[in-house]
Structure formats: C-alpha cells, structure tokens
Design an enzyme around this catalytic site. Sequence first.
Site, PDB file in Angstrom:
ATOM      1  N   ASP A  39      10.886 111.901 120.684  1.00 26.42           N
ATOM      2  CA  ASP A  39      10.762 112.210 119.267  1.00 26.42           C
ATOM      3  C   ASP A  39      10.817 113.718 119.081  1.00 26.42           C
ATOM      4  OD1 ASP A  39       9.473 110.203 116.856  1.00 26.42           O
ATOM      5  OD2 ASP A  39       9.553 112.344 116.431  1.00 26.42           O
ATOM      6  N   TYR A 146      24.030 107.003 103.432  1.00 22.74           N
ATOM      7  CA  TYR A 146      23.242 106.286 104.439  1.00 22.74           C
ATOM      8  C   TYR A 146      23.945 104.994 104.842  1.00 22.74           C
ATOM      9  CZ  TYR A 146      19.153 103.925 106.486  1.00 22.74           C
ATOM     10  OH  TYR A 146      18.281 103.259 107.321  1.00 22.74           O
ATOM     11  N   LYS A 150      25.144 103.897 108.647  1.00 27.60           N
ATOM     12  CA  LYS A 150      24.641 102.694 109.309  1.00 27.60           C
ATOM     13  C   LYS A 150      25.754 101.681 109.559  1.00 27.60           C
ATOM     14  CE  LYS A 150      20.379 103.856 109.979  1.00 27.60           C
ATOM     15  NZ  LYS A 150      19.837 104.005 111.348  1.00 27.60           N
ATOM     16  N   VAL A 181      11.370  98.136 104.662  1.00 27.46           N
ATOM     17  CA  VAL A 181      10.022  98.048 105.218  1.00 27.46           C
ATOM     18  C   VAL A 181       9.190  99.156 104.571  1.00 27.46           C
ATOM     19  CG1 VAL A 181       8.644  98.157 107.334  1.00 27.46           C
ATOM     20  CG2 VAL A 181      10.943  97.152 107.390  1.00 27.46           C
ATOM     21  N   THR A 183       7.407 101.566 105.209  1.00 24.60           N
ATOM     22  CA  THR A 183       7.019 102.743 105.976  1.00 24.60           C
ATOM     23  C   THR A 183       7.120 103.966 105.062  1.00 24.60           C
ATOM     24  OG1 THR A 183       9.312 103.051 106.649  1.00 24.60           O
ATOM     25  CG2 THR A 183       7.917 101.739 108.113  1.00 24.60           C
TER      26      THR A 183
END
Length: 252
Positions: A39, A146, A150, A181, A183
């Site tokens: 990371d 995006y 993807k 999701v 997040t």
Amino acid sequence: MSEKSLAGRKALVTGGARGIGAAIAEALTKAGASVMIGDILAETGFVELNVIDDAQWEKAVAATIATLGGYDILINNAGIEITSLVVDLKAEDLRRMCDVNIVGTGLGMKHAFRAMRPGGGAGAGGAIVNIASVAATIAFPAIAGYSGTKSAVDRMTRVAAMEAGKLGYGVRVNCLYPGLVPTDMGMQLANDIVAAGLAADAGAAVASVVEQTPLGRLGEVGDMADAAVFLCSNEARFITGAGLPVDGGMGM
C-alpha cells in the site's frame, strides 16, 4: 469451501490497508494463506507499494517471497475513482485513473508472472485476481473515466489469462466486478453524485443504486472478499479469463 482451502499459499494484496483490500487480506488469512499487504500507506506497517512504479513492484514482490517463503496469489485491488460528468472531464484526472487502475494492474500482472512462472523467484504458478467494477458492465452517470479504466482491467485480465495458458506459466487470471460498497470510496461516489446534480442527497444516491440491484441492498466488503478467496482456491482450478460479477445482479 473449507476455511483452510488456501493453506500454505502466499499472497500479495495491493491497496490492502483499508476497504475491500483489507477485507480480502483478512479473508485470505482466515482461509489459511500468508498475506503481505502492499500500500502507499507504508507508515501503517505494510510493504510500500505505489502500483504505478515498476521498481516498487520489484521490491514488493521480492519482499513477499523473502518474508513469506513464496508467492502464488496476487490481488490487484489498488484503484481510484474520480467522479465527473463527461462535460466536465479533466485530462489530469483521466491520466491519474489510467495510471493507477490500468498501469498499476498491468505492472502487477507483469511482476506476478515473472515471479510465479517456471524459473521465477517463486516458480510454483498461482492465481491473480484483478478488481474491476460493475462500472465496467453498466452505463452509470458521472463515472465515464472510471468505467473506461475498469473496462480495460476486464480486457487485460482476459488477454493475460490467455498468455499465461499458452506460455505454460501455471497462473490463472480472473477479475471481480464489485457492486457499490459503502467504503470511504463508495460513499464519496454517492456524495459526488449529489454534487453533480444527479441526486438530491447521498441517501437518494444510494437508494437509486439499491433500486437497480435485484438483491435489494448494497454490497458488503465480505461479499467481495469471499468471491476473491474462491477465485484463488482450488475450487476454481478450471476457471481463468473470467469476470465474476459480485453486484447483487446490478450489471446483468
């Protein structure tokens, strides 16, 4: 599927400090794998890995092999999303998403192949799971850039799987299409949708997604993690070059 179906496996998870990546790392561990997290948040104690940097990939893979004693799973999870209507697209935002989501994924597969193939630093074959998105399969407003990146992840996955098979690498390559999701990244998208004038508030933006989802809810990080574990396991031994939707039916 046994909780220990990945016993003895050695994994590197990118972007694993939080969100879906952290959940996948935890699930791999519970399934018996040893896990290295890569990371940009190196201060949290993980191996430093900016996925757009070739040299950092080399170091991260070497560290994984040296620390874990092997390397046969890559979770290419690191990614970014910058919301914008097409009429407001910025070249620098598009380039940044291309760098992280496309270049980062490509470099990850490159270095995984070099390590996992016969004669490589690990040399025992393995499995790669790239994290794409339901955005690669639907026309959702304000995420054109995006969605493009993807979609590229999906295409790269399939080409890489073909190459790995034809060249005898012993590496399976698949991707996931996660749905929305909640997040930090997912909720930022909801707020950005509001800012773009496409929803009255974040709650309405989320409700719109749920309405388009046959199973009637948002995804959870555990949904994505379980699917990733499956694709890495021997239960998926005859699956390669596939994209697995984990989106509650939103992209069907």
